[in-house]
Design an enzyme around this catalytic site. Structure first.
Site, short mmCIF file in Angstrom:
data_model
loop_
_atom_site.label_atom_id
_atom_site.label_comp_id
_atom_site.label_asym_id
_atom_site.label_seq_id
_atom_site.Cartn_x
_atom_site.Cartn_y
_atom_site.Cartn_z
N PRO A 66 5.34 2.24 -1.30
CA PRO A 66 6.44 1.51 -0.64
C PRO A 66 6.01 0.30 0.20
CG PRO A 66 6.72 3.89 -0.38
CD PRO A 66 5.36 3.68 -0.98
N THR A 94 4.50 -4.26 -3.10
CA THR A 94 4.81 -5.49 -2.35
C THR A 94 4.50 -5.21 -0.89
OG1 THR A 94 6.59 -6.04 -3.88
CG2 THR A 94 6.62 -7.13 -1.74
N LYS A 169 4.57 -13.71 -4.30
CA LYS A 169 5.74 -12.81 -4.37
C LYS A 169 6.74 -13.13 -3.25
CE LYS A 169 8.12 -8.93 -4.95
NZ LYS A 169 8.99 -8.67 -6.06
P1 NAD Z 1 9.84 4.15 -4.56
O1 NAD Z 1 10.14 4.52 -3.16
O2 NAD Z 1 10.79 4.53 -5.64
O3 NAD Z 1 8.40 4.73 -4.99
C1 NAD Z 1 7.31 4.84 -4.11
C2 NAD Z 1 6.60 6.13 -4.47
O4 NAD Z 1 5.42 6.23 -3.66
C3 NAD Z 1 7.44 7.38 -4.17
O5 NAD Z 1 7.55 8.17 -5.35
C4 NAD Z 1 6.64 8.11 -3.06
O6 NAD Z 1 6.72 9.52 -3.16
C5 NAD Z 1 5.23 7.61 -3.34
N1 NAD Z 1 4.34 7.71 -2.19
C6 NAD Z 1 4.54 7.32 -0.92
N2 NAD Z 1 3.45 7.59 -0.17
C7 NAD Z 1 2.54 8.16 -1.00
C8 NAD Z 1 1.22 8.68 -0.83
N3 NAD Z 1 0.63 8.67 0.35
N4 NAD Z 1 0.59 9.19 -1.91
C9 NAD Z 1 1.20 9.21 -3.13
N5 NAD Z 1 2.45 8.76 -3.36
C10 NAD Z 1 3.11 8.24 -2.30
O7 NAD Z 1 9.60 2.57 -4.54
P2 NAD Z 1 9.66 1.56 -5.80
O8 NAD Z 1 11.04 1.06 -5.97
O9 NAD Z 1 8.94 2.20 -6.94
O10 NAD Z 1 8.80 0.35 -5.21
C11 NAD Z 1 7.38 0.40 -5.11
C12 NAD Z 1 6.89 -0.96 -4.67
O11 NAD Z 1 7.30 -1.94 -5.61
C13 NAD Z 1 7.45 -1.40 -3.30
O12 NAD Z 1 6.43 -2.04 -2.59
C14 NAD Z 1 8.58 -2.36 -3.69
O13 NAD Z 1 8.84 -3.33 -2.70
C15 NAD Z 1 8.03 -2.98 -4.96
N6 NAD Z 1 9.03 -3.51 -5.90
C16 NAD Z 1 10.13 -2.79 -6.19
C17 NAD Z 1 11.07 -3.31 -7.10
C18 NAD Z 1 12.33 -2.52 -7.45
O14 NAD Z 1 13.23 -3.10 -8.06
N7 NAD Z 1 12.41 -1.23 -7.12
C19 NAD Z 1 10.86 -4.55 -7.71
C20 NAD Z 1 9.69 -5.26 -7.42
C21 NAD Z 1 8.77 -4.71 -6.51
#
Ligand code: NAD
Length: 291
Positions: A66, A94, A169
């Site tokens: 995250p 990000t 980004k």
């Molecule tokens: P999300 O919250 O769905 O997924 C994050 C995952 O990380 C979760 O499954 C959580 O359990 C896991 N996690 C957290 N701490 C952890 C740890 N210590 N060990 C192992 N796993 C851990 O978030 P997302 O939507 O997949 O986004 C991830 C990244 O991508 C973010 O930085 C976000 O800003 C970026 N992003 C997201 C999008 C989008 O449309 N969702 C688009 C571009 C970029």
């Protein structure tokens, strides 16, 4: 075939890890969520019991977490101690530029190469393997990361040294936030001036008001290609994530003493939109507040 650890199997990471497994890599996956792990197993990944276990004995480690604090703690508590000396670290989350540079420096101190490789494209692009990766790191880091990232995306671009992937980004998304609001307010004004939305689109989309926000992601239902506006702003790119990116951009601008008046106003407007309970709504839904 490469042995890859994938840590963070959420909305984005789940699809990305599945694409690496589909491309024939041996993927060892870890997430704190049992549900995410079950999906990764079904997609052909091997499940690790911890980030440390995932990190040992692989050639590449990909993280998709995250925010900066999660990346910092996973790197410090698990990866640095358990990664082999030749393992490449790729962070696709990000996060802020300062943390991206700090973890790359700490990695270098341990003899490891790290690159930041944030993505453009949402959940559908993560699942479809059509993400754009903007990569910050050394030439050697980029050369090693590129073929792995190609298996999850349609474009992989070397932005420069560590942290410049994150810089690309946040600068990109600052434009996106500001142009989306400008596009929304233009459609809202057009309506009040009794100008039909489709007519305005036909004109502006071939005039100097054209932007991606207008012609690829039009905030008005029934106008332009299919977009979240056609689904009551469900799905798409959540306003909460846009706000996160704008906050990162504003923090970076403050640190760099850069003038970003439009970015600042976009952050204020998205702050108000999210605080009004629209965190999960698509970011183009901000048009409703401008009408
Ligand atoms: P999300 O919250 O769905 O997924 C994050 C995952 O990380 C979760 O499954 C959580 O359990 C896991 N996690 C957290 N701490 C952890 C740890 N210590 N060990 C192992 N796993 C851990 O978030 P997302 O939507 O997949 O986004 C991830 C990244 O991508 C973010 O930085 C976000 O800003 C970026 N992003 C997201 C999008 C989008 O449309 N969702 C688009 C571009 C970029």
């Amino acid at each position: 075939m490469t042995a890859i650890a994938f840590i963070g199997l959420g909305n984005m990471g789940g699809g990305m890890a599945a694409n690496l497994a589909e491309a024939g890599h041996e993927v060892k996956a870890f997430d704190l969520s049992e549900n995410a792990l079950a999906k990764a197993r079904a997609a052909g990944c091997t499940i690790a019991q911890s980030a440390a276990e995932a990190a040992s004995g692989v050639e590449v480690i990909v993280t998709m977490l995250p925010a900066g604090k999660h990346v910092q703690s996973v790197y410090q508590e698990s990866l640095f101690a358990h990664a082999d000396e030749s393992t490449l670290l790729i962070d696709c989350s990000t996060i802020d530029v300062a943390t991206a540079r700090a973890v790359a420096d700490a990695a270098a101190g341990k003899g490891l190469i790290a690159v930041d490789a944030p993505v453009s494209g949402g959940i559908a692009a993560a699942e479809g393997g059509t993400l754009t990766f903007m990569v910050g790191g050394s030439d050697e880091g980029f050369a090693r990361a590129e073929p792995i990232l190609q298996d999850m995306g349609k474009a992989v671009i070397h932005a420069g040294t560590n942290g410049t992937g994150q810089a690309a980004k946040m600068c990109n998304n600052m434009i996106l936030g500001a142009t989306m609001i400008a596009t929304c307010e233009a459609f809202a004004l057009a309506e009040k001036l009794e100008l039909d939305a489709q007519k305005f689109y036909d004109i502006a989309s071939v005039s100097s008001g054209q932007s991606w926000s207008m012609t690829s992601y039009c905030p008005v239902p029934g106008v332009g290609p299919q977009s979240p506006a056609d689904k009551q702003f469900q799905g798409g790119f959540a306003a909460g994530l846009m706000l996160k990116d704008l906050r990162l951009a504003m923090d970076a601008a403050e640190g760099a003493n850069a003038a970003v008046p439009m970015g600042k106003r976009a952050r204020e407007l998205y702050e108000a939109f999210v605080e009004a309970g629209n965190d999960r709504l698509d970011f183009s839904g901000i048009i409703e507040t401008l009408k």
